[in-house]
Design an enzyme around this catalytic site. Structure first.
Site, short mmCIF file in Angstrom:
data_model
loop_
_atom_site.label_atom_id
_atom_site.label_comp_id
_atom_site.label_asym_id
_atom_site.label_seq_id
_atom_site.Cartn_x
_atom_site.Cartn_y
_atom_site.Cartn_z
CE1 TYR A 62 5.01 -3.33 20.04
CE2 TYR A 62 5.47 -1.44 21.46
CZ TYR A 62 4.61 -2.46 21.03
OH TYR A 62 3.39 -2.58 21.60
CB THR A 63 12.77 -5.68 17.78
OG1 THR A 63 12.62 -6.25 19.07
CG2 THR A 63 14.22 -5.77 17.34
#
Ligand SMILES: Cc1cc2nc3c(=O)[nH]c(=O)nc-3n(C[C@H](O)[C@H](O)[C@H](O)COP(=O)(O)OP(=O)(O)OC[C@H]3O[C@@H](n4cnc5c(N)ncnc54)[C@H](O)[C@@H]3O)c2cc1C
Ligand code: HEM
Length: 467
Positions: free
Chosen positions: A277-278
């Site tokens: 995830y960013t």
């Protein structure tokens, strides 16, 4: 006696480069990963692509965990001839040296410095003059400064009693103060001038040197999972949540270079599952880690875990991971193609570029979604595009659009990318993140448009970079 570790040359390794027979070197050790190809969580393709080569850099960029290091031991068959005795791979770290060199001083600071230096030189000269002349005009200075009647009684003898050092100090003080006052006045005049420094807010003005906090290390650890509590959970679009986690103290920074991502892990039905995830927060947002995550009912980590999270639950994170570590000057033009939640890495770069006064990179974003309500971070993107029109242009594309819709409709085509993206050869890159169907179709079209085909593991130097 311990068994001898077999040694191989790079040439020996190079011939084992197929799906049926895949060897590789990682940090001086030789691995036969043939039987691991189908089990590799990062996919068989990346291992096949690097088979027969030294894959150390790509391995580091993926930010492998301690689990990976344990698994690796099973596949180790020897070491590279002349590689020394290094046994473990080097974990990815946010190197302190990654901080950029101090910038050139700004024009305004240059002027102040010049005036200051002039004052200092003048002071030094005056001191010398004072010392040499003894009773000259400068002998009155001490009295003027200290306003001390006792001293005025015998000005000449008293001042004659002062040596070079006192004279130097006094003259320095007088000229230093005078220099400071004059320089302040000049600076005020410069700032007041309507054509200089009084730009409207959307034009970027170079600022004085500051360390780039976006590149600093912080709480994250690249190879060990650590936990953070969930403090906020908000539905921002259908099945999509903004999740806010609290760092150990309000001043803590996450330590995620722009463009990289983190991994979240959880035990689901007795099996450890991890996904990337960013964050939409960065090192400028102290004390928090913020994510925007789309949850799929059938999704192992999202449907099975993240969607069910309650405030106070502790979640396991590690990072930074990934081959992109954005720094100003990477290239002049970026075409970005995002689908659905694939906007998060793009948003991270967009935010860093727009909020950096010295970054003049031009971004053209195509953001594809099923429907208008699925568009994520729309307010933020529109605000950046409005405020920094020279940095960012946004084009929304919907599968199904309402009647009043003024953006694009349908899938991303080669023609649309040719129209919106910078052409090859103008210091440009295209970045893609989204569902596999969209990514594969776009890759093919970009190659037809003349872009170099990316490998299975993206590198910062690629013309087409896949997050
Ligand atoms: C570098 C990187 C950064 C990412 N950042 C984010 C982020 O910030 N926010 C975010 O929400 N996701 C992000 N993702 C995607 C994320 O890693 C997971 O793939 C996603 O959350 C699904 O995981 P899952 O275990 O729930 O689904 P899985 O169990 O892996 O997949 C099950 C099913 O879910 C559906 N599905 C899964 N992923 C997608 C998709 N992307 N599009 C359409 N259908 C899908 C499919 O039907 C699929 O068959 C990122 C991925 C990468 C590689
Ligand atoms: C013996 C060699 C290797 C082993 C045992 C291994 C093991 C693993 C494991 C366990 C994971 C899951 C995440 C984690 O726990 O770290 C993973 C993910 C991954 N690996 Fe490897 N790996 C190997 C080599 C490589 C190489 C050479 C590359 C690149 C060329 C690579 C690229 C990746 C990628 C891209 C991921 C996904 C990362 C993500 O979640 O974003 N791996 N690997």
């Amino acid at each position: 006696m311990a068994a001898e570790i077999p040694e191989f040359t790079a040439k020996d390794v190079a011939i084992h480069n197929s799906t049926e027979d895949a060897w590789m070197v990682i940090h001086g050790q030789v691995y036969n990963v043939t039987k691991y190809l189908n089990d590799h969580p990062g996919g068989a393709e990346v291992l096949i692509d690097t088979a027969g080569t030294d894959a150390s850099e790509a391995f580091d960029n993926a930010g492998h965990s301690e689990d990976a290091f344990e698994i690796m031991a099973e596949y180790r068959i020897g070491k590279l001839k002349g590689a020394g005795n290094r046994k473990t791979a080097k974990p990815v770290k946010v190197a302190a040296s990654a901080a950029p060199k101090p910038k050139e001083p700004s024009k305004a600071r240059g002027i102040t410095t010049t005036i200051g230096a002039t004052a200092a030189v003048a002071a030094l000269g005056a001191a010398g003059f004072y010392y040499a002349s003894g009773t000259g005009a400068f002998t009155a200075l001490p009295n003027l400064i200290f306003l001390n009647p006792a001293l005025s009684k015998n000005t000449v003898s008293r001042t004659r009693g002062l040596g070079f050092f006192e004279g130097f100090l006094l003259a320095s003080a007088v000229f230093g103060i005078a220099g400071g006052v004059v320089s302040q006045k000049i600076m005020k005049l410069l700032h007041a001038h309507p054509s200089f420094m009084n730009y409207p807010p959307h034009i970027k003005i170079p600022k004085a040197a500051k360390p780039n906090i976006l590149l600093q290390g912080g709480w994250l650890h690249s190879s060990t999972y650590q936990t953070l509590p969930l403090v906020k959970k908000e539905l921002v679009a259908p099945n999509t949540y903004r999740l806010v986690f609290e760092l150990p103290n309000p001043q803590a920074v996450l330590g995620l270079p722009i463009g990289q991502h983190i991994a979240i892990a959880a035990d689901i039905n007795g099996k450890s599952v991890s996904r990337s995830y960013t964050p939409v927060s960065n090192n400028a947002d102290k004390g928090v880690l913020e994510l925007v995550i789309k949850c799929y009912p059938q999704g192992l980590l999202t449907g099975g875990y993240l969607e069910k999270l309650q405030i106070g639950d502790e979640v396991k994170f590690r990072g930074p991971k990934g081959a992109m570590r954005y720094k100003r000057g990477l290239c002049k033009n970026i075409g970005m193609l995002a689908g659905g939640s694939g906007i998060t890495p793009m948003y991270q770069l967009i935010r860093a570029i727009c909020e950096d006064d010295q970054d003049t990179t031009k971004i053209s974003l195509i953001y594809a979604n099923r429907s208008e309500k699925d568009i994520l971070l729309r307010q933020e993107l529109d605000a950046f595009a409005r405020r920094y029109p020279k940095n960012l242009q946004v084009y929304y594309l919907l599968d199904s659009a309402p009647k009043s819709w003024t953006g694009g409709v349908g899938y991303v085509t080669k023609e649309l990318m040719a129209e919106r993206f910078p052409p090859v050869g103008v210091d440009s890159k295209v970045m893609i993140c989204g569902p596999p169907g969209m990514v594969n179709a776009a890759k093919k079209s970009l190659v037809e448009l003349g872009y170099k085909k990316p490998g299975s593991m993206s590198k910062m130097s690629d013309e087409v970079f896949l997050f």
